[in-house]
Design an enzyme around this catalytic site. Structure first.
Site, short mmCIF file in Angstrom:
data_model
loop_
_atom_site.label_atom_id
_atom_site.label_comp_id
_atom_site.label_asym_id
_atom_site.label_seq_id
_atom_site.Cartn_x
_atom_site.Cartn_y
_atom_site.Cartn_z
N GLY A 1 0.61 -1.09 0.01
CA GLY A 1 0.14 -0.08 0.08
C GLY A 1 1.01 1.12 -0.15
N GLY B 1 -0.39 4.43 0.27
CA GLY B 1 -1.12 5.55 0.80
C GLY B 1 -0.22 6.71 1.80
N TYR B 2 -0.90 7.16 2.62
CA TYR B 2 -0.17 7.98 3.68
C TYR B 2 0.53 7.31 4.61
CZ TYR B 2 -3.40 11.69 2.30
OH TYR B 2 -3.98 12.36 1.43
N LYS C 1 -1.81 -0.77 -5.98
CA LYS C 1 -2.66 -1.32 -7.00
C LYS C 1 -2.52 -0.19 -8.28
CE LYS C 1 -6.77 -1.26 -4.90
NZ LYS C 1 -8.17 -1.30 -4.42
N GLU D 1 -17.48 17.17 4.84
CA GLU D 1 -16.60 18.10 4.11
C GLU D 1 -17.36 17.93 2.57
OE1 GLU D 1 -12.46 16.51 4.55
OE2 GLU D 1 -12.31 18.59 5.87
N ASP E 1 -5.21 2.97 8.52
CA ASP E 1 -6.44 2.56 8.74
C ASP E 1 -6.56 1.12 8.77
OD1 ASP E 1 -7.05 5.16 8.31
OD2 ASP E 1 -8.46 4.93 6.59
N LYS F 1 -6.04 24.88 7.06
CA LYS F 1 -6.19 23.33 6.30
C LYS F 1 -5.21 23.32 5.17
CE LYS F 1 -9.32 19.86 5.23
NZ LYS F 1 -8.73 18.81 5.71
#
Ligand code: FAD
Ligand code: NAD
Length: 395
Positions: free
Chosen positions: A8, A10-11, A36, A168, A295, A372
């Site tokens: 993975g 991701g982050y 992926k 959001e 996650d 943000k």
């Protein structure tokens, strides 16, 4: 040479790879990163392309551009199973990767709690491909309405769940509506956006004053809230609420929560809502060479006994921490326990509007919105330095 496989990008996973490749010598370990797609998704921005207020290409970053190819091998592939008993991973194309250390960072999937029809009929905000479909579907609904003006369900948008993702997204969607109305010759009063929440308040557990502010701003933009009313059923015709109310809609977006990647459970790991309960070194129980971060994992706050929320903020910190721990293991050193540094939460309410809690400080409006952007840009800088910041920065 030891093999480190990271699943993975991701982050959590990409940060582990980027940090680790800087710390190891070329002959110290072989790093393999599997994802992926060949891009990293800026998932925390995805409510924007979902509504169509930002192009989805702004939210993807070529993974190879961040890797040192002499240190890290990138494998574009889909993980099908993890086999921790034999320290191997199987990919969908049949490739088998063996490892000495594994980092599982496969992220999450929507949690639908078994609610009838949600999996089949609702959209979710989870990837570039899923949000592109939402944006195109919304536009298609506007164009269909022009030809079938009796179908008010085409212009009724239901967002199920008023956690941070739901809030959001409705903020962005409300901002997009006036432009869509102009483009498709539709009266704005014909468009309805419902945000439906099971809990007695939106953003359950968040600061009440900020929650109230968010509801006020979004209601003024036209969002209709239904709180304390869980969605009970979803179908192509719309949703049915626990109160019995039916909301006819051709667009239901489910933002009701997440669970860990199903690959982990299928691979035989013990999970809570799909997430591996890791120890304070972020290792999976029973497998001291398997780290699970972001996650895909769950870690409990020793002070409150409650799980930390699945956020990018924590995934990034876990990625950096795991890189340090693996470097230490490669050198025969000790592991350090992970303690997240919770910096606060800032959530967008659309253009120029946001709410934020940083320490004990509450922020609203343009100052929260600016913060943000600073958080988003800081991540780009940590990941890819000035080069990435110049390419992708939010201004
Ligand atoms: P991800 O970032 O989801 O990465 C998982 C990676 O694994 C992906 O690259 C995926 O392609 C890959 N993958 C998955 N399955 C496979 C497979 N079988 N084979 C190969 N590769 C696979 N958090 C915050 O802290 N702040 C925010 O402002 C914030 N905003 C958000 C806004 C939205 C709209 C959403 C949806 C979430 C937001 N979050 C935010 C939460 C945050 O995005 C997640 O907590 C974060 O993405 C988790 O990081 P991760 O590394 O665990 O997983
Ligand atoms: P969540 O679990 O935080 O929120 C889901 C919401 O859906 C909850 O309020 C829940 O009560 C509601 N819900 C559940 N079942 C329902 C039903 N049947 N009908 C109506 N409502 C229902 O999930 P999320 O918003 O996707 O967030 C996931 C994670 O990502 C969280 O940790 C969140 O903090 C993080 N996140 C952070 C930000 C930010 O910091 N700006 C933005 C988005 C997401």
């Amino acid at each position: 040479m030891k093999k480190v496989v990271i699943l993975g990008a991701g982050y959590g996973g990409l940060m582990t790879a980027v940090q680790l490749q800087e710390r190891i010598a070329g002959d110290e370990a072989e790093l393999i990163l599997v994802n992926k797609h060949d891009y990293h998704s800026l998932t925390t921005w995805l409510h924007e392309p979902a509504a169509g207020t930002l192009h989805h290409d702004r939210c993807r970053i070529d993974i190879r551009s961040l890797l040192r190819t002499n240190r890290t091998r990138f494998v574009k592939g889909v993980v099908e199973a993890i086999q921790p008993d034999v320290s191997a991973v199987r990919l969908a194309d049949g490739e088998r990767l063996e490892y000495d250390y594994l980092v599982v960072a496969l992220g999450s999937e929507p949690e639908t709690f078994g609610i009838q029809g949600l999996k089949e009929h609702a959209f979710s905000i989870r990837s570039i491909n899923s949000v592109r479909m939402i944006r195109e579907h919304i536009e298609y609904m506007f164009s269909r309405f022009r030809n079938e003006p009796h179908r008010s369900d085409y212009l009724t948008f239901v967002v199920g769940g008023a956690g941070f993702t739901g809030i959001e997204f409705v903020g962005e969607l409300a901002d997009r509506i006036p432009g869509l109305c102009r483009e498709f010759d539709v009266e704005p009063s014909q468009v309805k956006i419902y945000n439906i929440e099971a809990a007695p308040t939106v953003l359950p557990g968040f600061d009440p004053e900020l929650t109230e502010y968010a509801m006020k701003v979004l209601s003024e933009k036209g969002v209709i809230f239904r709180i304390n009313t869980p969605i009970q059923e979803c179908s192509p015709e719309g949703v049915v609420l626990a109160t019995g109310e039916k909301i006819p809609s051709s667009t239901v977006v489910w933002t009701g929560g997440v669970r860990g990647s199903s690959i982990i459970e299928k691979s035989g790991f013990e999970v809570v809502r799909g997430r591996v309960k890791v120890d304070h070194y972020l290792r999976s129980p029973g497998y001291s060479n398997v780290f699970v971060i972001g996650d895909s994992s769950v870690l409990f706050d020793p002070e409150t006994g409650r799980p930390y929320p699945p956020t990018a903020q924590i995934a990034i910190q876990q990625g950096i921490h795991t890189a340090t721990n693996i470097k230490s293991l490669l050198e025969g050193g000790e592991l350090q326990a992970f303690h997240p540094e919770l910096k606060g939460t800032v959530a967008s309410l659309g253009k120029g509007e946001a709410i934020g809690m940083v320490g004990q400080r509450k922020l609203v409006g343009s100052s929260a919105s600016k913060l943000k952007k600073i958080i988003d840009n800081r991540y780009l800088f940590t990941l890819g330095g000035f080069k990435l910041l110049l390419q992708k920065a939010k201004l």
